[in-house]
Motif scaffolding. Structure first.
Motif, PDB file in Angstrom:
ATOM      1  N   TYR A  97       0.821  -1.211   0.000  1.00 32.94           N
ATOM      2  CA  TYR A  97       0.000   0.000   0.000  1.00 32.94           C
ATOM      3  C   TYR A  97       0.854   1.260   0.000  1.00 32.94           C
ATOM      4  O   TYR A  97       0.578   2.228  -0.692  1.00 32.94           O
ATOM      5  N   ILE A  98       1.916   1.218   0.808  1.00 35.32           N
ATOM      6  CA  ILE A  98       2.795   2.396   0.864  1.00 35.32           C
ATOM      7  C   ILE A  98       3.342   2.721  -0.511  1.00 35.32           C
ATOM      8  O   ILE A  98       3.377   3.871  -0.949  1.00 35.32           O
ATOM      9  N   TYR A 118      -0.189   3.259  -3.013  1.00 34.79           N
ATOM     10  CA  TYR A 118      -1.074   4.376  -2.685  1.00 34.79           C
ATOM     11  C   TYR A 118      -0.333   5.546  -2.072  1.00 34.79           C
ATOM     12  O   TYR A 118      -0.722   6.688  -2.210  1.00 34.79           O
ATOM     13  N   GLY A 119       0.721   5.224  -1.377  1.00 35.32           N
ATOM     14  CA  GLY A 119       1.416   6.274  -0.635  1.00 35.32           C
ATOM     15  C   GLY A 119       2.351   7.106  -1.495  1.00 35.32           C
ATOM     16  O   GLY A 119       2.337   8.325  -1.438  1.00 35.32           O
ATOM     17  N   LEU A 120       3.161   6.451  -2.293  1.00 34.48           N
ATOM     18  CA  LEU A 120       4.149   7.180  -3.082  1.00 34.48           C
ATOM     19  C   LEU A 120       3.551   8.239  -4.009  1.00 34.48           C
ATOM     20  O   LEU A 120       4.088   9.333  -4.129  1.00 34.48           O
ATOM     21  N   SER A 180       1.291  10.248  -3.646  1.00 35.65           N
ATOM     22  CA  SER A 180       1.048  11.536  -2.989  1.00 35.65           C
ATOM     23  C   SER A 180       2.347  12.286  -2.767  1.00 35.65           C
ATOM     24  O   SER A 180       2.344  13.456  -2.420  1.00 35.65           O
TER      25      SER A 180
END
Lengths: 217, 171, 266
Positions: free
Chosen positions: B22-23, B26-28, B30
């Motif tokens: 997820y990191i 979905y995270g990167l 941003s």
């Protein structure tokens, strides 16, 4: 949420693991065979698939509604149980190898030998591996988020849905951090337990670690 | 050098693979870095696996007696020779079973990348199941496939180990 | 008669942290000479050997082996170690290689021998130590004595000018000790320069050119085997020899008599 799920899974899993593990180590084929099949099956299939199975497939089979929480606990417990069974089996096996002769020489029957000699030692020997399984169970509890159960990971991802502009990177990093802390605590407890139960001189392989292979002048 | 490596290993071992996926996925974005699903999957599995492998190799190295390096050096063998001809071959033989477990772990872990849409077995079976509502059959089949694959690998790996690895006791 | 000196140690001082292990030790090994070092465990004799081939660093003093200064830059270490071979108490054979491969490894990597050449040479050396028939065995399949003999062959493969033996027979069953000592004896007869740390007094008496007694990091006594072993001049030497002999009941009944006499010497 996460803690509740994990804790339940660990409790059921450990209990199941001990039972199944001992069955697997048993001399009675009718105990050993089902145990082996159980362990082999649930360690060869991804936990995610097991979760899907519990949540989507079982309800269809039994025509009942299975809430996310129940499905997740069931799947995680079974999964944890299979791995714990392996830990128990190998710990008991490792101890039995050396101790059987000694116990027999003292005239203990098999049950006595097990309860007083093998099990106490197996407990100590198995702690590191058990801690590993516990940490694994904790981490895999994060998968419950995929079937919609709102635990830690699920919440972290949900934040992103709610507010797309938020720095999901930081949020998810935070989520990771929390898992890290929880896993760390479990490991620490394991080490403390090891130390408490330790019998002087009864070292494991780890106590004789070579520092470095490459520092000879 | 030991400290950064330890931090790397501990972080990646204590954070769930799902969260790592997820990191990355979905995270990167941003933070301005967007990777394709497949790349995220590979990266996550690699990062996770590397941490475990490090531990496996560390344990293996610890099982090699110090005298091995000393003897090799005493013959005049250089650092390069010592590692390549004496240490690494023994390391490989010692860690062989554990490496097999890592391979299996990779296969089981790959199921997780289905959450970001990669078309691997678990994902496909889920999709089929959601279309046909025959979840039970589909998942049983998928499970069986995984089971066969894992069992096969385990047995082949063990057999290969018995056949080709001589003289060194394994972990 | 001034024979060329193969190993020269001057004023060697070495400590492990706060513990001083070697204090101002000096010795000289001439070509073809066999020097046997005896002493208690922890007296520093193993450390002495390990300093000579660079396995242990030392604080002060100098060691020169065949013209090479041991304290020189690391790059030269390989050359140093090819000149002096070392035999360890626990053999340290490479378990993943056969006996032949163990012996052939260093020549292949360092002397650029092809595999066929190196293995052929290895076979000759294994023949020399009496193990040609076990050439394809792995160390795990060999007895302790056989492993040690392979280790000797392995060291010989690099054609060293001198060899260091660190308690080569201390880990062996009594039955196999003889086979290893026989090989060492043969090497000595062929003119190899050797420093041997051992508890085997018979070997010291029969094969050594000189015997040295080390205690607490200092050379207490040094001289011909007859002198040091039968009529030592220092009390500490006498005490040590007595303790060794009392361990091996009746092993050397002959030599115990002179000790009674030695007690009355000054």
């Amino acid at each position: 949420m996460t803690l509740k799920l994990t804790a339940m899974a660990l409790v059921f899993g450990s209990a199941a693991g001990i039972v199944v593990g001992l069955a697997r180590a048993s001399r009675r084929w009718w105990l050993r065979l089902p145990a082996t099949l159980f362990i082999g099956t649930f360690r060869s299939i991804p936990i995610l698939l097991q979760l899907f199975f519990a949540y989507y497939a079982l309800p269809l089979l039994f025509h009942i509604d299975v809430p996310q929480y129940a499905a997740a606990t069931l799947a995680l417990s079974v999964y944890c149980g299979a791995y714990m069974a392996e830990v128990v089996r190998s710990a008991v096996g490792a101890v039995e190898l050396g101790q059987r002769a000694g116990a027999a020489a003292l005239g203990l029957n098999r049950l006595q030998a097990f309860v007083y000699v093998v099990w106490p030692q197996a407990l100590r020997v198995g702690i590191p591996a058990a801690v590993g399984v516990y940490v694994m169970t904790l981490k895999d509890s994060s998968l419950a988020s995929v079937i919609g159960y709102l635990e830690l990971t699920g919440t972290g991802v949900a934040v992103r849905e709610i507010d797309p502009a938020s720095g999901s990177f930081t949020v998810l990093l935070g989520v990771g951090g929390i898992y890290f802390v929880m896993a760390w605590i479990i490991s620490l407890c394991g080490q403390l337990l090891e130390r408490r139960l330790a019998v002087p001189g009864f070292g494991t392989v780890r106590s004789r670690r070579v520092r470095s292979v490459t520092t000879v002048a | 050098m030991r400290i950064p490596a330890t931090i790397y290993v501990e972080i990646l071992r204590n954070v769930p693979l799902l969260v790592i996926i997820y990191i990355l996925f979905y995270g990167l974005p941003s933070e301005g870095v967007t990777l394709g699903a497949f790349q995220c999957g590979v990266a996550a599995l690699t990062l996770n696996g590397s941490a475990y492998l490090t531990e496996v190799f560390r344990g293996g190295l610890g099982a090699i007696p110090r005298g091995q390096t000393e003897a090799a050096r005493s013959l005049g063998l250089t650092h390069r020779h010592v590692l390549g001809s004496v240490i690494v071959p023994q390391l490989f033989r010692i860690t062989f079973p554990a490496l097999g477990n890592q391979v299996v772990g990779l296969i089981l872990g790959s199921a997780l990348v289905s959450v970001i849409g990669i078309n691997e077995l678990t994902h496909v079976s889920y999709v089929i199941g959601s279309h046909t509502f025959r979840y039970f059959e589909v998942f049983v089949v998928a499970g069986a496939l995984y089971l066969v694959a894992v069992q096969l690998i385990n047995r082949l790996w063990a057999a290969a180990g018995r056949k080709y690895i001589r003289g060194v006791t394994t972990l | 008669m001034d024979r060329e000196s193969v190993i020269t140690v001057r004023n060697l001082t070495k400590s492990f942290g706060a513990t001083s292990v070697l204090r101002d030790v000096s010795l000289e090994l001439s070509a073809g000479e066999v020097l046997v070092v005896i002493g208690r465990s922890g007296s520093g004799k193993s450390t002495l050997l390990r300093c000579i081939n660079g396995l242990e660093p030392f604080e002060s003093g100098s060691i020169v082996v065949d013209g090479m200064n041991v304290n020189a830059k690391t790059a030269k270490r390989s050359a140093l170690r090819q000149t002096v071979g070392m035999i360890f108490q626990n053999f340290n054979l490479f378990p993943h290689l056969t006996a032949t491969q163990n012996v052939a490894l260093a020549p292949r990597k360092l002397r650029q021998r092809s595999r066929a050449e190196a293995e052929a040479d290895a076979l000759v050396l294994l023949e020399k130590v009496g193990l040609a028939h076990r050439a394809r065995a792995y160390p795990a399949q060999l007895s302790g004595g056989e492993q040690q003999r392979v280790a000797i062959a392995r060291a010989l493969a690099m054609q060293p000018k001198a060899m260091l033996f660190d308690e080569p027979t201390s880990s062996l069953d009594p039955e196999t000790v003889g086979s290893v000592l026989a090989v060492m004896r043969q090497l000595a007869q062929e003119g190899m320069s050797m420093v041997v740390v051992t508890h085997e007094m018979g070997f010291a008496r029969d094969v050594a050119d000189r015997v040295m007694f080390v205690d607490e990091g200092v050379i207490v006594e040094e001289g011909l085997p007859r002198q040091v072993l039968r009529a030592p001049s220092h009390e500490r030497t006498r005490v040590f020899l007595r303790s060794i002999l009392s361990d091996r009941d009746g092993a050397d009944a002959q030599s115990s008599a002179p000790f009674e006499a030695a007690r009355y010497d000054s």
